[in-house]
Every structure is written in C-alpha cells, then in structure tokens.
Design a protein around this motif. Structure first.
Motif, PDB file in Angstrom:
ATOM      1  N   GLN A   1       1.483   9.138  -9.516  1.00  0.00           N
ATOM      2  CA  GLN A   1       1.634   7.871 -10.235  1.00  0.00           C
ATOM      3  C   GLN A   1       0.477   6.969  -9.827  1.00  0.00           C
ATOM      4  OE1 GLN A   1       5.500   5.735 -10.894  1.00  0.00           O
ATOM      5  NE2 GLN A   1       4.568   4.146  -9.635  1.00  0.00           N
ATOM      6  N   ILE A   2      -0.391   6.699 -10.771  1.00  0.00           N
ATOM      7  CA  ILE A   2      -1.589   5.924 -10.461  1.00  0.00           C
ATOM      8  C   ILE A   2      -1.287   4.426 -10.495  1.00  0.00           C
ATOM      9  CG2 ILE A   2      -4.031   5.629 -11.032  1.00  0.00           C
ATOM     10  CD1 ILE A   2      -3.668   8.274 -12.728  1.00  0.00           C
ATOM     11  N   TYR A   3      -0.401   4.019 -11.406  1.00  0.00           N
ATOM     12  CA  TYR A   3       0.016   2.621 -11.455  1.00  0.00           C
ATOM     13  C   TYR A   3       1.491   2.545 -11.863  1.00  0.00           C
ATOM     14  CZ  TYR A   3       0.106  -2.383 -12.186  1.00  0.00           C
ATOM     15  OH  TYR A   3       0.417  -3.721 -12.080  1.00  0.00           O
ATOM     16  N   PRO A   4       2.297   1.706 -11.197  1.00  0.00           N
ATOM     17  CA  PRO A   4       1.966   0.958  -9.985  1.00  0.00           C
ATOM     18  C   PRO A   4       1.597   1.891  -8.834  1.00  0.00           C
ATOM     19  CG  PRO A   4       3.974   0.086 -10.998  1.00  0.00           C
ATOM     20  CD  PRO A   4       3.653   1.363 -11.698  1.00  0.00           C
ATOM     21  N   PHE A   5       0.546   1.549  -8.104  1.00  0.00           N
ATOM     22  CA  PHE A   5       0.009   2.448  -7.095  1.00  0.00           C
ATOM     23  C   PHE A   5       0.970   2.557  -5.902  1.00  0.00           C
ATOM     24  CE2 PHE A   5      -2.612   3.824  -3.543  1.00  0.00           C
ATOM     25  CZ  PHE A   5      -3.353   4.852  -4.122  1.00  0.00           C
ATOM     26  N   PRO A   6       1.290   3.784  -5.475  1.00  0.00           N
ATOM     27  CA  PRO A   6       2.273   3.992  -4.401  1.00  0.00           C
ATOM     28  C   PRO A   6       1.661   3.895  -3.006  1.00  0.00           C
ATOM     29  CG  PRO A   6       1.582   6.100  -5.276  1.00  0.00           C
ATOM     30  CD  PRO A   6       0.851   5.052  -6.089  1.00  0.00           C
ATOM     31  N   ALA A   7       1.182   2.712  -2.624  1.00  0.00           N
ATOM     32  CA  ALA A   7       0.462   2.536  -1.364  1.00  0.00           C
ATOM     33  C   ALA A   7       1.336   2.873  -0.152  1.00  0.00           C
ATOM     34  CB  ALA A   7      -0.064   1.103  -1.258  1.00  0.00           C
ATOM     35  N   LYS A   8       2.578   2.436  -0.149  1.00  0.00           N
ATOM     36  CA  LYS A   8       3.445   2.669   1.008  1.00  0.00           C
ATOM     37  C   LYS A   8       3.770   4.153   1.171  1.00  0.00           C
ATOM     38  CE  LYS A   8       5.589  -1.913   1.053  1.00  0.00           C
ATOM     39  NZ  LYS A   8       6.862  -2.686   0.928  1.00  0.00           N
ATOM     40  N   THR A   9       3.987   4.836   0.059  1.00  0.00           N
ATOM     41  CA  THR A   9       4.268   6.275   0.110  1.00  0.00           C
ATOM     42  C   THR A   9       3.049   7.029   0.624  1.00  0.00           C
ATOM     43  OG1 THR A   9       5.733   6.005  -1.796  1.00  0.00           O
ATOM     44  CG2 THR A   9       5.085   8.243  -1.222  1.00  0.00           C
ATOM     45  N   LEU A  10       1.874   6.646   0.145  1.00  0.00           N
ATOM     46  CA  LEU A  10       0.643   7.280   0.606  1.00  0.00           C
ATOM     47  C   LEU A  10       0.435   7.018   2.092  1.00  0.00           C
ATOM     48  CD1 LEU A  10      -2.001   8.792   0.009  1.00  0.00           C
ATOM     49  CD2 LEU A  10      -3.030   6.584  -0.586  1.00  0.00           C
ATOM     50  N   ALA A  11       0.668   5.783   2.535  1.00  0.00           N
ATOM     51  CA  ALA A  11       0.492   5.433   3.949  1.00  0.00           C
ATOM     52  C   ALA A  11       1.381   6.282   4.842  1.00  0.00           C
ATOM     53  CB  ALA A  11       0.783   3.955   4.158  1.00  0.00           C
ATOM     54  N   LYS A  12       2.623   6.469   4.428  1.00  0.00           N
ATOM     55  CA  LYS A  12       3.567   7.256   5.220  1.00  0.00           C
ATOM     56  C   LYS A  12       3.088   8.697   5.368  1.00  0.00           C
ATOM     57  CE  LYS A  12       8.463   8.542   5.412  1.00  0.00           C
ATOM     58  NZ  LYS A  12       9.776   8.433   4.730  1.00  0.00           N
ATOM     59  N   LEU A  13       2.475   9.233   4.327  1.00  0.00           N
ATOM     60  CA  LEU A  13       1.999  10.619   4.362  1.00  0.00           C
ATOM     61  C   LEU A  13       0.753  10.778   5.225  1.00  0.00           C
ATOM     62  CD1 LEU A  13       2.066  13.552   3.431  1.00  0.00           C
ATOM     63  CD2 LEU A  13       0.937  12.854   1.312  1.00  0.00           C
ATOM     64  N   ILE A  14      -0.239   9.913   5.040  1.00  0.00           N
ATOM     65  CA  ILE A  14      -1.515  10.124   5.741  1.00  0.00           C
ATOM     66  C   ILE A  14      -1.472   9.688   7.205  1.00  0.00           C
ATOM     67  CG2 ILE A  14      -2.861  10.013   3.610  1.00  0.00           C
ATOM     68  CD1 ILE A  14      -3.643   7.179   4.284  1.00  0.00           C
ATOM     69  N   LYS A  15      -0.434   8.964   7.590  1.00  0.00           N
ATOM     70  CA  LYS A  15      -0.296   8.604   9.008  1.00  0.00           C
ATOM     71  C   LYS A  15      -0.154   9.829   9.898  1.00  0.00           C
ATOM     72  CE  LYS A  15       2.230   5.198  10.521  1.00  0.00           C
ATOM     73  NZ  LYS A  15       3.364   4.242  10.689  1.00  0.00           N
ATOM     74  N   ARG A  16       0.226  10.957   9.313  1.00  0.00           N
ATOM     75  CA  ARG A  16       0.361  12.202  10.085  1.00  0.00           C
ATOM     76  C   ARG A  16      -0.971  12.664  10.650  1.00  0.00           C
ATOM     77  NH1 ARG A  16       2.600  16.030   5.603  1.00  0.00           N
ATOM     78  NH2 ARG A  16       1.498  17.491   6.973  1.00  0.00           N
TER      79      ARG A  16
END
Length: 360
Positions: free
Chosen positions: A269-284
């Motif tokens: 989903q490009i918009y609305p951009f899922p910033a929080k979901t992405l942050a949770k994933l890349i924090k690994r």
C-alpha cells in the motif's frame, strides 16, 4: 497454488454470497485483457454468454454485472464514479485495458475521484484497476503513471496499492466493501505476474485469519519459493524496498548471485503510506548499512518522489545507521519506457544487479 485470476474470482464470489452486488466495466473485462478472468463463457454453437458468478447469490437477488465497454474512457469512468457515489453498498470497478488507457479519463480523476469528497462531501468507493509493469512492450503498454495518482494523494483522499500476491489482492477487494467508510481505490494490477510461478498464494492465506498486508517481508525462505536461506537478521547489510513486479526480478537475480545479506521488502500500500508497519519490520536489521529504493520506472516517475520522504522519516524514527534511502532504477526520461526490447532487458538487468551488489 492459487493464481491471480482465481483469487479475484474468489473475492467476487465471497462478496456476492454475502449479499453485496458487483459491477465491473472496461475494455474486454469479461475475459480479462490478458485472458485471466473468464467471467463470461460463450457457447461456441449459439454464441450465448454464460456468467457463472451471476448464479452465486443464494436467492439470485444480488446482481453481478460485467460489461465490455467502448474505448471512451472519460465517459465510462465518469459514469462509474457517479454509480459508485449513489450505490455505496456495492463493489464498483473500472478496469483499463492497459494502465495508460486511463490517460483519456484523467479529467474525471482530477475533477471528481481525487477531490470530490473535499469539494462536495461525496464519498465514493470506486475501484480503478490499472495494469502496470515493465515487460518490454514499449511506452504505451508499460506504465500506468503511478506518479500522477500519488501526486494527487493528500488528506487520506485515496488508497493506492500495488499488490504482489493473489491473496493480498483478494483481501484488498474485500476490504473495500467491508470498511465502514468509502474511499476510491487505485490498484496497479500485474501483467506477467498473472501466470508467474512464484506469484501464487496458499489457500490458508485467504482465510478470515488473514487480511490485507500493507507491507510484505522477504519470502525467500517460504516453501513455495524454495530459494536460498538468508543470513541472520544481524548480518543483513542491505535492505531493498520496492513495490510491484520488480520484486520477482530481484528474487531471481539474488538467487543467481547467491547473495544472502540482502533483504527485499515490498510496499503493497503506497498511500496512505504504512510508515509504522515498515518501521516495525526494518527494526529487526540493526546492522543494515544501506537502504535502497529500487524501481523499474524512470526516476521522475513511479513511486520514488513520494516514498522518499516517508522512508527517510521512518529511518530517522528507528534511529537507523543509514539516514537516507538511496535510489536505484532508470534515470529520468521523457518517455515512460524504451520501445526497444533488447535495451529494456539490458536496463532491467542493470537495475537489479546494481541493487543487489554490496560494496565491500
């Protein structure tokens, strides 16, 4: 293994069985431009058409209407926008034969679909299916002009998705009708992925225990893919973030290069951009040194000019070692794509190779 066409028909069938009417128009939608839908079957002797989905509703009171429309996109899309605004209880879809066919209906998108809610408080749940993807078919059959739709996105007026799994497409269609509000939905649908051996989903992915995923992680180790085993999270050096078909090109090239230190993440989903979901994933990936945005569209097109600021915000939010996302893709171009197949293949190989090559 459930492919795209089957997943789409299942979405329609489940909604019809739940009592929701469906209406689809566009050029060649009954069979699907790429012969993937088969919504209408014709008797070879009489020429009569039969639509299996029209028989799904238990009491046959819920209609499934699907019409091949003329090449007058502005008129057809305008009609469907009005229909969706006056019948919010149904799923209303317009499909472009190729994504760039929407060019002829751009005034409907600008004046009504993207701005109608703010101008007139008129909600619409209209879906626009725009086939998109670079397969070397030239400028007019490659790009659905993703950048145009993203440029019009603000104040949560639209939903823009680019699904890479049949199950995610199934769930986003169902989400459109089951939400308590109505927003237009732009779906960049695939062409080559319709029959791609790795673009499949398992039956479990369609259950009510699953839903639409706005971000998808790397699936290299899924049994259905049978690819390389990636390095542990702490040893990952580069994160590639992408959207759409190029994910599968990157998978294939990474397998060929045997590069285990690169993770590939998809923004569905490009918009609305899922910033929080992405942050949770890349924090690994605490030791990742580089974040790359990889796209097959030219640099002045595609998602890049929209996602750059969102991803940079996300990297700053998680205090990543890398402060900025880097771009890898085609350079700026006046045309959406080259018209020379050999050049297209060379460009595509250069992009995915560069994206997967770790310096040092």
């Amino acid at each position: 293994d459930i492919n795209w066409g089957f997943a789409e028909n299942m979405a329609y069938a489940t909604l019809l069985s739940e009592g929701y009417p469906i209406r689809i128009t566009g050029q060649d939608v009954r069979r699907g431009t790429f012969s993937h839908r088969h919504a209408c079957i014709f008797d070879k002797d009489t020429g009569d058409g039969y639509i299996p989905l029209s028989k799904i509703a238990e009491d046959n009171s819920v209609r499934f209407d699907i019409y091949d429309s003329l090449l007058s996109e502005e008129a057809v899309l305008g009609f469907e926008y009005g229909y969706s605004a006056t019948r919010p209880s149904g799923l209303v879809i317009w499909e472009a034969q190729f994504g760039d066919f929407a060019n002829g209906a751009q005034i409907i998108f600008d004046q009504f679909i993207s701005s109608g809610e703010k101008k007139w408080t008129r909600a619409s749940g209209l879906i626009m299916l725009l086939p998109h993807g670079y397969e070397g078919q030239g400028p007019e059959h490659s790009s659905a002009r993703i950048e145009r739709y993203l440029q019009a996105c603000a104040q949560e007026n639209l939903q823009v998705v680019n699904c890479t799994t049949p199950a995610n497409y199934f769930h986003v269609l169902r989400r459109q009708i089951h939400r308590s509000f109505r927003k237009p939905l732009i779906v960049f649908t695939p062409k080559s992925l319709l029959r791609h051996k790795k673009c499949v989903s398992e039956i479990e992915d369609f259950s009510n225990k699953n839903s639409f995923h706005r971000v998808l992680p790397d699936h290299a180790e899924d049994p259905q893919y049978k690819l390389i085993k990636l390095a542990p999270d702490k040893e990952i050096k580069r994160i590639i973030i992408c959207s759409g078909k190029i994910y599968f090109d990157l998978l294939e090239k990474r397998q060929e290069m045997k590069e285990k230190r690169v993770q590939i993440i998809r923004i569905e989903q490009i918009y609305p951009f899922p910033a929080k979901t992405l942050a949770k994933l890349i924090k690994r990936f605490v030791n990742a040194e580089e974040y790359i945005w990889c796209q097959e569209e030219p640099q002045n097109m595609g998602c890049w000019n929209t996602v750059e600021r969102y991803i940079n915000w996300t990297l700053n939010h998680i205090k990543s070692k890398a402060k900025n996302i880097k771009y890898i893709g085609r350079g700026p171009m006046a045309s959406t794509a080259t018209g020379y197949l050999k050049k297209h293949v060379a460009q595509q190989q250069e992009i995915v190779t560069k994206a997967l090559t770790i310096n040092g």
